[in-house]
Scaffold this active site. Structure first.
Site, mmCIF file in Angstrom:
data_model
loop_
_atom_site.group_PDB
_atom_site.id
_atom_site.type_symbol
_atom_site.label_atom_id
_atom_site.label_comp_id
_atom_site.label_asym_id
_atom_site.label_seq_id
_atom_site.Cartn_x
_atom_site.Cartn_y
_atom_site.Cartn_z
ATOM 1 N N ARG A 1 0.769 -1.271 0.214
ATOM 2 C CA ARG A 1 0.117 -0.130 0.031
ATOM 3 C C ARG A 1 0.539 1.377 -0.178
ATOM 4 O O ARG A 1 2.082 1.335 0.690
ATOM 5 C CB ARG A 1 -0.379 -0.098 1.622
ATOM 6 C CG ARG A 1 -1.753 -0.865 0.983
ATOM 7 C CD ARG A 1 -2.777 -1.162 2.141
ATOM 8 N NE ARG A 1 -4.393 0.026 2.410
ATOM 9 C CZ ARG A 1 -4.286 0.381 3.189
ATOM 10 N NH1 ARG A 1 -4.490 -0.887 4.613
ATOM 11 N NH2 ARG A 1 -5.534 1.014 3.340
ATOM 12 N N GLN B 1 -5.944 9.373 8.068
ATOM 13 C CA GLN B 1 -4.500 8.429 8.306
ATOM 14 C C GLN B 1 -3.336 9.640 8.481
ATOM 15 O O GLN B 1 -2.554 9.564 9.029
ATOM 16 C CB GLN B 1 -5.026 7.393 7.009
ATOM 17 C CG GLN B 1 -5.556 6.203 7.646
ATOM 18 C CD GLN B 1 -5.350 4.175 6.879
ATOM 19 O OE1 GLN B 1 -4.717 4.718 6.270
ATOM 20 N NE2 GLN B 1 -5.805 3.626 7.535
ATOM 21 N N ASP C 1 -14.990 3.223 3.789
ATOM 22 C CA ASP C 1 -15.024 1.794 3.851
ATOM 23 C C ASP C 1 -16.862 1.187 3.851
ATOM 24 O O ASP C 1 -16.240 0.032 3.899
ATOM 25 C CB ASP C 1 -14.899 1.214 5.518
ATOM 26 C CG ASP C 1 -13.388 2.019 5.785
ATOM 27 O OD1 ASP C 1 -12.712 2.104 4.844
ATOM 28 O OD2 ASP C 1 -13.186 2.409 7.306
HETATM 29 C C1 S3P Z 1 -8.905 5.214 8.708
HETATM 30 C C2 S3P Z 1 -9.442 5.889 7.516
HETATM 31 C C3 S3P Z 1 -9.435 5.383 6.262
HETATM 32 C C4 S3P Z 1 -10.366 4.440 6.251
HETATM 33 C C5 S3P Z 1 -9.128 3.179 6.877
HETATM 34 C C6 S3P Z 1 -9.593 4.017 8.554
HETATM 35 C C7 S3P Z 1 -8.482 5.540 9.796
HETATM 36 O O1 S3P Z 1 -8.575 5.815 5.297
HETATM 37 O O2 S3P Z 1 -10.578 3.562 5.262
HETATM 38 O O3 S3P Z 1 -10.338 1.725 7.326
HETATM 39 O O4 S3P Z 1 -9.181 5.643 10.460
HETATM 40 O O5 S3P Z 1 -7.900 6.809 9.750
HETATM 41 P P1 S3P Z 1 -7.800 6.974 4.622
HETATM 42 O O6 S3P Z 1 -7.409 7.959 6.004
HETATM 43 O O7 S3P Z 1 -6.395 6.690 4.494
HETATM 44 O O8 S3P Z 1 -8.817 7.514 3.658
#
Ligand code: S3P
Length: 434
Positions: free
Chosen positions: A122, A169, A319
């Protein structure tokens, strides 16, 4: 493990024990490790991803004790990590790797973050780049993938960072690194992504004159220990919201589900499709210590119609898109998901996985680089099929929900991957199915 899923006549019952919210659980544990003192987290998720976070924190020298769903974390604060290992394994969890990247870089630790095959494929450039701009010394594998090696450095400097992707994230990673930098780090997000980090930490924020959110952190911001309860996971609840909507004669109640506004678009989208969903916000004793707002949600079967997702709601339901695609297959008319290329960077390429899954079921779906279009029909009887899960928990669960509508039995391969977010998924499926 290959799971056989039988068609369901109806889904009925109440689920009080959905898995605890993964996003909130990771953060509750990580933030407790940043705080000096003891924190108690109730309703911590037993799923594999949040457990990876706990193990990583132990490996960083933080005291973590777990008794069933209660976790006690005791830490000497963000400047006192005493790593027990030089390689720390984040398993399958992107949130663990990206949030811990901010902390490991911030604390200047000499540590390599590793992950399983999926996580190692990833994109990590999205966190490596801003951290390098802040002064972190990082070596990564070709293509900026994990393993990511962090080296000690002279200290981070604050940055102003405009998020190139709507990602909670990445936002969290930079803000957490900002907690180690002298001066104010500012993260600017044009499209809102889930706000658990800023909400749970209480980080300062403002809205720019162009309407973007500006979030701030700095080394003078105090992270306090405390006691919290994690709500149940709306992303897990979504599978039953869709299943109960499309399987006739269904009536399902889901208890204490987190309804954070930056995460609850799935409810609004299903309602726009004509779903019969009642949301009863919980207050009072069940509300105590909750990190986030919760509700009990009742879903009964309904005739669904097609829907178009708006660009700004994509991060809010990212998600839930695989299972929303299943709902779209049984919704009369032309549904469309675009501006969702981020789906290709999840535990698997979720655009091609959804397209393969629905094509195998005989559903009319067109693939785009950034999404798909579905010609849905509430009366279709999908073909029984042998679905691949691509070792992706959300694809395995979406394929299982789809299988409930087939005329005969279907199978889902490598279905053990549901334990990443929802270890009891198949137990709940058999409890609810009539
Ligand atoms: C998450 C943010 C999302 C999500 C992941 C959990 C988090 O990803 O798809 O399952 O806990 O911050 P991204 O922030 O990369 O879109």
């Amino acid at each position: 493990m290959i799971i056989t899923v039988k068609p369901a006549k109806s889904l009925r019952g109440e689920l009080a024990t959905l898995p605890a919210d993964k996003s909130v659980a990771h953060r509750a544990a990580i933030f407790a490790a940043l705080a000096k003192g003891e924190s108690v987290i109730e309703n911590y998720s037993l799923a594999a991803d949040p457990q990876s976070t706990l193990q990583c924190l132990r490996d960083l020298g933080v005291f973590v004790k777990q008794n069933k769903s209660q976790v006690v974390i005791s830490s000497n604060g963000r400047l006192a990590f005493k790593p027990q290992k030089t390689q720390i394994d984040c398993g399958n969890s992107g949130t663990t790797m990206r949030l811990l990247s901010g902390i490991v870089a911030g604390a200047g630790l000499d540590i390599t973050l590793t992950g399983d095959a999926s996580l190692s494929s990833r994109p990590m450039k999205r966190v490596i780049e801003p951290l390098r701009t802040m002064g972190a010394k990082i070596e990564s594998s070709p293509g900026d993938r994990a393993p990511i090696r962090f080296l000690s450095h002279e200290g981070l400097k604050p940055i102003e960072y405009i998020l190139p992707v709507a990602s909670a994230q990445v936002k969290s990673c930079v803000l957490l690194a900002g907690l180690f930098a002298n001066g104010e780090t500012r993260v600017i997000e044009k499209l809102p992504s889930r706000d658990h980090t800023e909400r749970m930490l209480g980080l300062p924020s403002e809205i720019s004159k162009h309407g973007a959110r500006i979030l701030k952190s700095s080394s003078s911001f105090e992270v306090k220990p405390g006691n919290t309860r994690v709500p149940n996971d709306i992303s897990a609840a979504a599978f039953w919201m869709v299943a109960a909507s499309i399987v006739p004669d269904s009536d399902v109640k889901l208890m204490s589900v987190g309804i954070n506004p930056s995460r609850n678009a799935v409810i609004d989208i299903l309602k726009r499709m004509g779903a019969d969903i009642e949301v009863e916000v919980v207050s009072g004793s069940r509300d105590e210590l909750l990190a986030e707002p919760v509700a009990d949600i009742r879903i009964r079967s309904a005739s669904l119609k097609a829907v178009q997702l708006h660009e700004n709601e994509i991060p809010n339901c990212i998600d839930e898109i695989p299972v929303l695609a299943v709902a779209m297959a049984f919704a009369d008319g032309h549904s469309e998901v675009r501006n969702a290329a981020e789906l290709r960077a999840k535990e698997c390429d979720r655009i091609s996985a959804v397209v393969e899954m629905l094509q195998n079921a005989g559903v009319n779906i067109i693939e785009h680089e950034d999404g798909f279009e579905i010609a849905g029909n509430q009366n279709i009887a999908p073909k029984s099929s042998d679905y691949r899960s691509f070792h992706d928990h959300r694809i395995a669960m979406a394929a299982s929900v789809l299988s409930l509508k087939s005329a005969g039995e279907s199978t889902v391969a490598d279905a053990e991957c549901v334990s990443i977010s929802y270890p009891d998924f198949y137990m709940h499926l058999s409890e609810l199915c009539q």
